[in-house]
Design a protein around this motif. Structure first.
Motif, PDB file in Angstrom:
ATOM      1  N   GLY A  80       1.166  -1.551   0.299  1.00  0.00           N
ATOM      2  CA  GLY A  80      -0.225   0.234  -0.106  1.00  0.00           C
ATOM      3  C   GLY A  80       1.036   1.106   0.347  1.00  0.00           C
ATOM      4  O   GLY A  80       0.977   2.627  -0.448  1.00  0.00           O
ATOM      5  N   VAL A  81       1.896   0.951   0.958  1.00  0.00           N
ATOM      6  CA  VAL A  81       2.531   2.344   0.812  1.00  0.00           C
ATOM      7  C   VAL A  81       3.315   2.736  -0.647  1.00  0.00           C
ATOM      8  O   VAL A  81       3.427   3.898  -1.250  1.00  0.00           O
ATOM      9  N   VAL A  82       4.186   1.583  -1.758  1.00  0.00           N
ATOM     10  CA  VAL A  82       5.195   1.819  -2.342  1.00  0.00           C
ATOM     11  C   VAL A  82       3.775   2.347  -3.591  1.00  0.00           C
ATOM     12  O   VAL A  82       3.569   3.046  -4.416  1.00  0.00           O
ATOM     13  N   SER A  83       2.057   1.798  -3.373  1.00  0.00           N
ATOM     14  CA  SER A  83       1.323   2.123  -4.217  1.00  0.00           C
ATOM     15  C   SER A  83       0.956   3.465  -4.299  1.00  0.00           C
ATOM     16  O   SER A  83       0.550   4.578  -5.005  1.00  0.00           O
ATOM     17  N   LEU A  84       1.229   4.015  -2.448  1.00  0.00           N
ATOM     18  CA  LEU A  84       0.671   5.119  -2.786  1.00  0.00           C
ATOM     19  C   LEU A  84       1.765   6.192  -3.284  1.00  0.00           C
ATOM     20  O   LEU A  84       1.125   7.186  -4.157  1.00  0.00           O
ATOM     21  N   TYR A  85       3.010   6.406  -3.195  1.00  0.00           N
ATOM     22  CA  TYR A  85       4.009   6.481  -4.009  1.00  0.00           C
ATOM     23  C   TYR A  85       4.364   6.440  -5.255  1.00  0.00           C
ATOM     24  O   TYR A  85       4.069   7.454  -5.858  1.00  0.00           O
ATOM     25  N   LEU A  86       3.530   5.486  -5.315  1.00  0.00           N
ATOM     26  CA  LEU A  86       3.888   5.155  -7.365  1.00  0.00           C
ATOM     27  C   LEU A  86       2.281   6.337  -8.193  1.00  0.00           C
ATOM     28  O   LEU A  86       2.670   7.318  -8.611  1.00  0.00           O
ATOM     29  N   ALA A  87       1.489   6.503  -7.208  1.00  0.00           N
ATOM     30  CA  ALA A  87       0.166   7.588  -8.058  1.00  0.00           C
ATOM     31  C   ALA A  87       0.343   8.723  -6.898  1.00  0.00           C
ATOM     32  O   ALA A  87       0.394   9.813  -7.849  1.00  0.00           O
ATOM     33  N   TRP A  88       1.838   9.543  -6.404  1.00  0.00           N
ATOM     34  CA  TRP A  88       1.643   9.920  -5.864  1.00  0.00           C
ATOM     35  C   TRP A  88       2.978  11.546  -7.181  1.00  0.00           C
ATOM     36  O   TRP A  88       3.020  12.155  -7.033  1.00  0.00           O
ATOM     37  N   GLN A  89       3.850  10.297  -7.110  1.00  0.00           N
ATOM     38  CA  GLN A  89       5.049  10.549  -8.497  1.00  0.00           C
ATOM     39  C   GLN A  89       4.931  10.405  -9.473  1.00  0.00           C
ATOM     40  O   GLN A  89       5.264  11.791 -10.196  1.00  0.00           O
ATOM     41  N   TYR A  90       4.385   9.625  -9.982  1.00  0.00           N
ATOM     42  CA  TYR A  90       4.192   9.901 -11.418  1.00  0.00           C
ATOM     43  C   TYR A  90       2.182   9.605 -11.669  1.00  0.00           C
ATOM     44  O   TYR A  90       1.545   8.538 -12.260  1.00  0.00           O
ATOM     45  N   PRO A  91       1.236  10.903 -10.942  1.00  0.00           N
ATOM     46  CA  PRO A  91       0.371  10.812 -11.272  1.00  0.00           C
ATOM     47  C   PRO A  91      -0.781  10.679 -12.854  1.00  0.00           C
ATOM     48  O   PRO A  91      -1.754  10.873 -12.818  1.00  0.00           O
ATOM     49  N   ARG A  92       0.419  10.991 -13.555  1.00  0.00           N
ATOM     50  CA  ARG A  92      -0.286  11.275 -15.281  1.00  0.00           C
ATOM     51  C   ARG A  92       0.216   9.722 -15.768  1.00  0.00           C
ATOM     52  O   ARG A  92      -0.372   9.422 -16.311  1.00  0.00           O
ATOM     53  N   ILE A  93       0.701   8.520 -14.758  1.00  0.00           N
ATOM     54  CA  ILE A  93       0.363   7.538 -15.111  1.00  0.00           C
ATOM     55  C   ILE A  93      -0.630   7.411 -14.840  1.00  0.00           C
ATOM     56  O   ILE A  93      -1.718   6.119 -14.829  1.00  0.00           O
ATOM     57  N   PHE A  94      -0.302   6.861 -13.273  1.00  0.00           N
ATOM     58  CA  PHE A  94      -1.741   5.980 -11.561  1.00  0.00           C
ATOM     59  C   PHE A  94      -2.461   7.068 -11.374  1.00  0.00           C
ATOM     60  O   PHE A  94      -1.779   8.268 -10.773  1.00  0.00           O
ATOM     61  N   GLY A  95      -3.935   6.803 -12.420  1.00  0.00           N
ATOM     62  CA  GLY A  95      -4.546   8.201 -11.571  1.00  0.00           C
ATOM     63  C   GLY A  95      -5.439   7.761 -10.349  1.00  0.00           C
ATOM     64  O   GLY A  95      -5.961   8.275  -9.900  1.00  0.00           O
ATOM     65  N   THR A 105       2.626  11.136   4.518  1.00  0.00           N
ATOM     66  CA  THR A 105       1.393  12.367   4.705  1.00  0.00           C
ATOM     67  C   THR A 105       2.423  12.742   4.681  1.00  0.00           C
ATOM     68  O   THR A 105       1.995  14.641   4.361  1.00  0.00           O
ATOM     69  N   GLN A 106       3.478  13.574   5.274  1.00  0.00           N
ATOM     70  CA  GLN A 106       4.147  15.133   4.743  1.00  0.00           C
ATOM     71  C   GLN A 106       4.891  15.799   3.574  1.00  0.00           C
ATOM     72  O   GLN A 106       3.711  17.186   3.344  1.00  0.00           O
ATOM     73  N   ARG A 107       4.542  15.010   2.481  1.00  0.00           N
ATOM     74  CA  ARG A 107       4.373  15.232   1.365  1.00  0.00           C
ATOM     75  C   ARG A 107       2.871  15.547   1.436  1.00  0.00           C
ATOM     76  O   ARG A 107       2.876  16.522  -0.139  1.00  0.00           O
ATOM     77  N   VAL A 108       1.672  14.749   1.321  1.00  0.00           N
ATOM     78  CA  VAL A 108       0.439  15.144   0.338  1.00  0.00           C
ATOM     79  C   VAL A 108       0.977  16.371   1.276  1.00  0.00           C
ATOM     80  O   VAL A 108      -0.226  17.444   0.743  1.00  0.00           O
ATOM     81  N   LEU A 109       0.765  16.894   2.992  1.00  0.00           N
ATOM     82  CA  LEU A 109       0.844  18.235   3.552  1.00  0.00           C
ATOM     83  C   LEU A 109       1.235  19.234   1.948  1.00  0.00           C
ATOM     84  O   LEU A 109       1.174  20.432   2.578  1.00  0.00           O
ATOM     85  N   THR A 110       2.584  18.967   2.547  1.00  0.00           N
ATOM     86  CA  THR A 110       3.092  20.549   1.418  1.00  0.00           C
ATOM     87  C   THR A 110       3.357  19.933   0.002  1.00  0.00           C
ATOM     88  O   THR A 110       4.294  21.664  -0.751  1.00  0.00           O
ATOM     89  N   GLU A 111       2.729  19.609  -0.460  1.00  0.00           N
ATOM     90  CA  GLU A 111       3.089  19.536  -2.038  1.00  0.00           C
ATOM     91  C   GLU A 111       2.140  19.615  -3.332  1.00  0.00           C
ATOM     92  O   GLU A 111       1.300  20.107  -2.090  1.00  0.00           O
ATOM     93  N   LYS A 112       2.218  20.034  -4.234  1.00  0.00           N
ATOM     94  CA  LYS A 112       0.893  20.603  -5.022  1.00  0.00           C
ATOM     95  C   LYS A 112      -0.381  18.560  -4.620  1.00  0.00           C
ATOM     96  O   LYS A 112       0.615  18.006  -5.222  1.00  0.00           O
ATOM     97  N   LYS A 113      -1.018  19.135  -4.912  1.00  0.00           N
ATOM     98  CA  LYS A 113      -2.139  18.862  -5.121  1.00  0.00           C
ATOM     99  C   LYS A 113      -2.198  17.271  -6.007  1.00  0.00           C
ATOM    100  O   LYS A 113      -2.174  18.077  -7.233  1.00  0.00           O
TER     101      LYS A 113
END
Length: 198
Positions: free
Chosen positions: A93-108, A124-132
Motif C-alpha cells: 500500500g505504501v509503494v502504491s501511494l508513492y507510485l500514484a503521488w510521484q506519477y499521477p499522469r500514469i496512475f490516476g 503524509t508530509q508530502r501530501v501536506l506540503t506538495e501540490k495536490k
C-alpha cells in the motif's frame, strides 16, 4: 497490484491465503457492478527494499518505463490515468501511494489497504506540503491494530488538502479486521467498485 504471489493462487500465497482477485472480479462482473478489468500482479524480488524508500524509486521507474508500456502494447487497455490503478496492502500500500503521488499522469487511482505508513518514509508530509495531485484514492485499515492510527491520520491529511469523501477519496475502517490476506480479500470488492463501477 503489488505482491503478485498473494493475489490469485493459494499454493503461491503466504500461509496458503490469497486475495481471491479472480473470484472477486468474476462475481462483480456477473452482478454488473464493475467494468472489465485487467489485473497485473507484480511479484517483488525483495519486498522490503522495493516497497520502501529509497528502493521504491527504482521500482517505480521500472513500472513506469518498462512494465506499463509493455502491458499497453500487448493488451487491449485503456491506458490513461483515469483507467489505471495501482494497489497493494501493507508495504504494498505504501509503494502504491508513492507510485500514484510521484506519477499521477500514469496512475490516476490508488488503493492502499492497511498501508504501513511512516515506515522508512513519511508520505503524509508530502501530501501536506506538495501540490495536490489529481488522484482518486481508496484507503482502509482494520481496527484496532491494523495500522489504524497511521492510515486514519493520512486520511485526515488528504481531507485537509481538499480530497472529497466519496468523490475522489474513500476511507473505511473495518472493525476487528486483521493484517492478513483473508481480510484484504474480504474487502477487495470495495476499491474495485469505487474505481471501476458501471
Amino acid at each position: 497490484m503489488q505482491d503478485g504471489q498473494n493475489l490469485f493462487f493459494a499454493e503461491e500465497a503466504a500461509f496458503g491465503k490469497h486475495w481471491r482477485v479472480s473470484e472477486t472480479l468474476a462475481l462483480l462482473e456477473r452482478m454488473c457492478l464493475v467494468r472489465q478489468v485487467i489485473v497485473v500482479g507484480i511479484y517483488p524480488r525483495e519486498r522490503e527494499r522495493e516497497y520502501t524508500r529509497p528502493g521504491y524509486e527504482r521500482y517505480a521507474r521500472f513500472l513506469v518505463r518498462e512494465l506499463k508500456p509493455k502491458i499497453d502494447r500487448e493488451y487491449r487497455t485503456l491506458s490513461g490515468p483515469r483507467d489505471t490503478t495501482v494497489m497493494g496492502s501493507s508495504l504494498g500500500g505504501v509503494v502504491s501511494l508513492y507510485l500514484a503521488w510521484q506519477y499521477p499522469r500514469i496512475f490516476g487511482q490508488v488503493g492502499a489497504l492497511s498501508a504501513t505508513l511512516g515506515y522508512r518514509d513519511d508520505l503524509t508530509q508530502r501530501v501536506l506540503t506538495e501540490k495536490k495531485r489529481a488522484l482518486r484514492i481508496y484507503l482502509d485499515s482494520g481496527w484496532p491494530r491494523d495500522n489504524y492510527e497511521a492510515v486514519r491520520a493520512f486520511a485526515s491529511a488528504l481531507r485537509s488538502r481538499g480530497y472529497g469523501d466519496g468523490a475522489d477519496f474513500l476511507y473505511l475502517a473495518h472493525p476487528q479486521a486483521r493484517h492478513e490476506e483473508d481480510a484484504w480479500a474480504a474487502r477487495l470488492h470495495l476499491p474495485f467498485q469505487f474505481f471501476y463501477r458501471r
